[in-house]
Motif scaffolding. Sequence first.
Motif, PDB file in Angstrom:
ATOM      1  N   ILE A 169       0.849  -1.194   0.000  1.00 27.94           N
ATOM      2  CA  ILE A 169       0.000   0.000   0.000  1.00 27.94           C
ATOM      3  C   ILE A 169       0.881   1.238   0.000  1.00 27.94           C
ATOM      4  N   LEU A 170       1.951   1.181   0.781  1.00 33.83           N
ATOM      5  CA  LEU A 170       2.866   2.331   0.836  1.00 33.83           C
ATOM      6  C   LEU A 170       4.218   1.933   0.254  1.00 33.83           C
ATOM      7  N   SER A 174      14.326   3.861   1.386  1.00 33.70           N
ATOM      8  CA  SER A 174      13.310   3.133   0.616  1.00 33.70           C
ATOM      9  C   SER A 174      12.710   2.028   1.472  1.00 33.70           C
ATOM     10  N   PHE A 175      11.408   1.850   1.390  1.00 35.22           N
ATOM     11  CA  PHE A 175      10.761   0.688   2.023  1.00 35.22           C
ATOM     12  C   PHE A 175       9.369   0.508   1.455  1.00 35.22           C
ATOM     13  N   ARG A 176       8.818  -0.640   1.713  1.00 30.94           N
ATOM     14  CA  ARG A 176       7.461  -0.954   1.261  1.00 30.94           C
ATOM     15  C   ARG A 176       6.678  -1.538   2.419  1.00 30.94           C
ATOM     16  N   ILE A 177       5.405  -1.188   2.529  1.00 34.06           N
ATOM     17  CA  ILE A 177       4.555  -1.813   3.549  1.00 34.06           C
ATOM     18  C   ILE A 177       3.257  -2.266   2.900  1.00 34.06           C
ATOM     19  N   ARG A 178       2.908  -3.515   3.114  1.00 27.34           N
ATOM     20  CA  ARG A 178       1.642  -4.037   2.591  1.00 27.34           C
ATOM     21  C   ARG A 178       0.534  -3.800   3.605  1.00 27.34           C
ATOM     22  N   VAL A 195       6.986   8.833  -2.991  1.00 28.30           N
ATOM     23  CA  VAL A 195       6.109   8.197  -2.004  1.00 28.30           C
ATOM     24  C   VAL A 195       4.838   7.807  -2.734  1.00 28.30           C
ATOM     25  N   LYS A 196       4.547   6.517  -2.800  1.00 27.80           N
ATOM     26  CA  LYS A 196       3.331   6.084  -3.496  1.00 27.80           C
ATOM     27  C   LYS A 196       2.359   5.446  -2.526  1.00 27.80           C
ATOM     28  N   LEU A 197       1.103   5.913  -2.612  1.00 26.49           N
ATOM     29  CA  LEU A 197       0.037   5.331  -1.813  1.00 26.49           C
ATOM     30  C   LEU A 197      -0.860   4.556  -2.768  1.00 26.49           C
ATOM     31  N   ALA A 198      -0.931   3.246  -2.590  1.00 25.02           N
ATOM     32  CA  ALA A 198      -1.702   2.374  -3.480  1.00 25.02           C
ATOM     33  C   ALA A 198      -1.440   2.722  -4.952  1.00 25.02           C
TER      34      ALA A 198
END
Length: 496
Positions: free
Chosen positions: A12-13, A32-36, A69-72
């Motif tokens: 999502i993020l 950098s990171f990703r969170i589902r 920064v990407k949201l969905a």
Amino acid sequence: MPNAVPMPADPILEVDQLSKRFGGLVAVKDISFRIRGGEILGLIGPNGSGKSTVMKLVMGIEKPNAGSVKLAGTEIAGWPTHRIARAGIGIVFQHSRPLHRQTVLENIKLALLPDSLLRLVADRSVDRTAHAIGERVGLSDVLNRRPATLPFADLRRLELAKAVARDPKVVLVDEPFAGLTAPEVAAFSELIDGFRKDGRAVLLVDHNVKSVAALVDRVLAMYLGEYVAEGTAEEVMRDETVRRVYLGGHIETHVRTKLNVHEGAPALDMRGVNVLYGKAQALDQVSLHVHEGEFVSLVGLNGAGKTTLFNAISGLVPFSGDISWNGASLRGRTPAAIARGGIVQCPESRELFGDMSVRENLDLGGQHLPTAAARAKQLDWLLELFPILSERHAQPARTLSGGEQQMLAIARALMMQPKLLILDEPTLGLAPVILEQLSKALHLLRETTPITLLLGEQNVTFALPHADRVYVLEHARIVWEGDPGRFAAEMGTGYL
Ligand SMILES: Nc1ncnc2c1ncn2[C@@H]1O[C@H](COP(=O)(O)OP(=O)(O)OP(=O)(O)O)[C@@H](O)[C@H]1O
Ligand SMILES: [Mg+2]
């Protein structure tokens, strides 16, 4: 803790190569990171490593210099905060900031309503939702009270309520555990775990390493704005750099074999002290004494009355009973006169001059020292003790990170070369490695100067090791007094 929810494939993020400079300081570099959804990422690192800044960049409170920064899937970097909030990100700040004229329920309702026009509409569904959110975070009993009358933990609950009011897809939580008791930390962990079960993506920052490790799916460690390590909590805590710059060793918990035993008249003597706030009894017949050169710890949970006790000594609240310092009563003396007499309190609320620089704040502390040479010497010593303050000397105090502000407050108090130093919850918001440094500094201070210390803490791991004597304050009363060696056996439950 294992995931309760099956994980969707797409994060999502998504944060990529995010960077932020403040003047010459690179606060965040290529992070950098990703969170589902249904996942909690812990973000750890020493004080000033850029954790809160990462959150502010994601939330649009600060604008990134570079990165995405990407949201969905939608790029939101550089958007204004209100638009990011509407798109589905909520933040729980490091410090509470409710609207004090409104009740708890009204605060939650305001958080529910995105624009001011809607606030005029007394919509039933809004009322119902606000009640439901209040109940969920454990505020049902206090919905009609004003924030100023709430205990600390409930203020933090209100911040959680506001952050999730608009059903965000992503929740950013900055230091939710700071200042909470062990049972409160457990309750908050469960609430945050609830966000995960809702399917939200959670970014969590806190210096309570144990509780973070127990809660998160993964951890990212930062140092000086940069990536250090990422992986499971266990992997990251084993990382050599993380151990060196963040975790440190452990504060020695063994009790000193040789306690300073003091006889004769105490330097500070409180007898039968009462403090009333309206009808509420904040201190009830409190008697406590500290000998010259002694290190006394006052242990007590939030709301027990520690700060009130210290404020009575410092002349900041009226009391009945008697407080004397080196044989002379402090009654009727102004706070300034008491400070000139050598009693210096380093308050929990820090009381820094926000628009003044680090150096100016320290200089103010030192202005009563007799000579320029004495001031310079004391300053050198303190900057050696807290090197980060030396690096940040020209920065306005209000822009320091949470932990840096705490260090500055302690340093400013020490700059005054107090005879009696009162430290109120100095460990709040400090990284483990800094706690260790502070612990060593207090030890050194005792060995090399004639200082007398009165320390207020709920963190007994920090409060016990150096103490000659311990008092326990509960609900406005001293309920136990003794040497630290007996504490665990007689008072341990609830504190250890
Ligand atoms: N507006 C600003 N101007 C200048 N420097 C700033 C500003 N805001 C933050 N900084 C600096 O950027 C660095 C990172 O700060 P940040 O608040 O992100 O740290 P943190 O990791 O959250 O630390 P803590 O654990 O102590 O809360 C700090 O050294 C801080 O002094
Ligand atoms: Mg911070």
